[in-house]
Write a protein that holds these residues in place. Structure first.
Motif: not given
Length: 576
Positions: A469-488
């Protein structure tokens, strides 16, 4: 006496109550959280129990320092009072005026009730703290219970904290005190420290007293001995460590040793060598009895008749040629399989057969991995984004991954230089990749174990070497999470709204409390709970609820999908 010798500014193991020396073990953090919940719950009793010397009084001093400025506190240190004396003492502590010459239970209760109502109208809280409460008589406890009847339509006017030894909880469990017991809104039993906490506690007190972090006065072997003698009770640890330092100073030693520990334990804990020496005659007698029993058993066996003894039959050993070939070759086959499993997958030309990625028989979570063709885990970004989104929502995938129309799913983008940083997240991660031809691609990472990773395929899960994986990975990543109601935005003390209510409810769920610390306003009690949580999770303890604090809170509650859960879902999809 020994402070200057060891480079300390003050005595580190004084038994005087000093909140500056408070060591916040996991138990102490939980206890303080329960006390904060009780104070912010709007009335009733708070119960804190623990063995002698476990730090109950120090913990309550810490609580007093963290109470809001609009709180009036009455502290009863001597509970050996009758009901009238107790009420009079409470009035004296709070500055309530009453007739000192002629007073009754009714007149004292009326005066206290007027004071509590005035405090409530001014927006102030009133707390009564009773130490050593296990010494309270039944009639005094009943009078204390009646004080909680002073209330408005929405809350109690008086918070009562009962502090005592474990027998206090046993006393409150009696049938005649069930009405009081049912009014306890928060309770906690403070246990002694374990071995690891004992060592950290000793080091903590030394550093507060001025010792540099790189110095070690108590070696691990001595710490184990201290724990064995004290059973993790902080007060006994203080007494014993103080005497050990004095002994080391007297012997001109820079570090404690076992000899100094033995002498200190004998002097301050009353452990007499003669008590141990007196045990050896009994041990010798036990050994003599055991020896006699063994001798009698041996003689009895020798006297048994041998006429019926069967002749010993010795079976001939099988010739080497008779040994099964499968048994003979099994070790070699196992070794060959192990070597094969360690070989990394390589890419082959079109003419050669394509090797399969070596995978174990089953994933630690219980699902089997799907063999993958080379680079099958390298997917178009939109496809990998859809896979990640499906773990969190049944809604259509938004055009931009980090733009949820409902506002309940947010995206975290980051850069990492090592796999260790990603392994610590323990979440399904979308890695920004490039193909060998340098086109944009993505890989859905489902966990890391050692030098290998679990990745999502079109259907199923595969294990891939990180080196691939390492030679093709740019170093960036993303993940999702659930936000509490009304949190901005980050929340701090003084903020109000549905987001504050949602965060308070999450902490109530974490602490298994029926009521949150606040409704919609970020108060001081919630801030202190946030600080405790941040310290326990290695975050900046500023009391501000931001994204990192919420991510840790979601993980503790199991709200967000973790890597193992995501892996199980993809494995089931592959089986279908």
């Amino acid at each position: 006496m020994y402070q200057q010798y060891f480079g300390l500014s003050e005595a580190p193991f004084s038994i005087a109550v000093n909140p500056r020396y408070l060591f916040m073990s996991a138990r102490h953090r939980d206890a303080l959280a329960h006390l904060l919940y009780g104070v912010g719950a709007g009335g009733g009793f708070i119960l804190l129990t623990g063995e002698v010397g476990t730090g109950k009084t120090t913990l309550n001093r810490c609580l007093l320092e963290q109470l809001p400025h609009d709180t009036d506190v009455a502290i009863i240190l001597n509970p050996a009072l009758n009901a009238m004396e107790l009420l009079a003492t409470v009035c004296d502590e709070l500055g309530v005026a009453y007739n000192t010459e002629q007073h009754t239970l009714k007149s004292l209760t009326d005066a206290l009730h007027r004071f509590l109502l005035d405090n409530y109208e001014q927006g102030r809280k009133t707390v009564l703290m009773i130490d050593e409460a296990q010494h309270l008589d039944f009639d005094v406890l009943e009078q204390i219970r009646l004080l909680t009847n002073l209330e408005t339509h929405s809350e109690k006017l008086l918070q009562i904290i009962l502090i005592g030894q474990p027998e206090l909880a046993q006393m409150l469990a009696r049938p005649e005190l069930r009405q009081l017991n049912q009014r306890i809104t928060a309770r906690y039993n403070l246990e002694p420290l374990n071995l690891a906490e004992t060592g950290a506690y000793i080091q903590h007190r030394l550093q507060v007293a001025g010792m540099t972090p790189d110095r070690q006065i108590f070696p691990p072997a001595v710490v184990r001995g201290i724990y064995r003698h004290t059973h993790g009770v902080p007060r006994l640890i203080n007494v014993l460590c103080d005497r050990i330092l004095l002994g080391a100073y007297g012997r001109n030693k820079q570090r404690a040793d076992r000899a100094t520990l033995r002498d200190a334990a004998r002097e301050v804990l009353g452990e007499d060598r003669r008590r141990h020496a007196a045990r050896w005659p009994w041990a010798l007698a036990a050994l003599v009895l055991i020896g006699c029993g063994i001798a009698w058993w041996v003689l009895d066996l020798q006297q048994e008749p041998t006429a019926t003894a069967m002749p010993e039959v010795v079976a001939p050993a099988p010739a080497p040629a008779e040994q099964p070939a499968a048994v003979a070759t099994a070790p070699a086959a196992a070794a060959s399989a192990a070597v094969t499993a360690e070989q990394p997958a390589t890419l082959a030309g079109a003419e050669a057969p394509v090797p399969q990625v070596a995978v174990p028989d089953a994933d630690p979570a219980g699902m089997a991995a799907t063999p993958a063709t080379p680079l099958a885990w390298l997917q178009p970004p939109q496809q990998a984004q859809a896979q990640l989104w499906a773990l969190y929502s049944d809604l259509p995938v938004p055009a931009e991954l980090c733009a949820d129309p409902a506002g309940r799913i947010a995206c975290v983008e980051g850069e990492a230089a090592t796999w260790d940083e990603l392994a610590a997240l323990s979440q399904p991660l979308l890695l920004d990749m490039v193909t060998p031809e340098r086109f944009a691609a993505a890989t859905l990472l489902l966990g890391i174990e050692g030098r290998r990773a679990w990745v999502a395929l079109d259907a199923g899960v595969s294990e891939v070497a990180l080196a691939d994986l390492a030679p093709l990975w740019t170093g960036g990543y993303r993940h999702l999470w659930q936000v509490p109601v009304g949190f901005e935005r980050p929340l701090a003390q003084g903020d109000s709204g549905p987001a504050v209510a949602a965060v308070a409810l999450l902490f109530a769920q974490l602490d298994q409390q029926s009521r949150p610390l606040t409704d919609t306003r970020f108060n001081a009690a919630l801030k202190q709970r946030v600080i405790l949580f941040q310290r326990a999770n290695g975050l900046e303890d500023d009391g501000v609820v931001g994204v990192q604090t919420l991510l840790k809170l979601n993980a503790a509650l199991g709200i967000d999908v973790n890597a193992e859960q995501a892996r199980a879902r993809f494995a089931r999809a592959g089986e279908g």
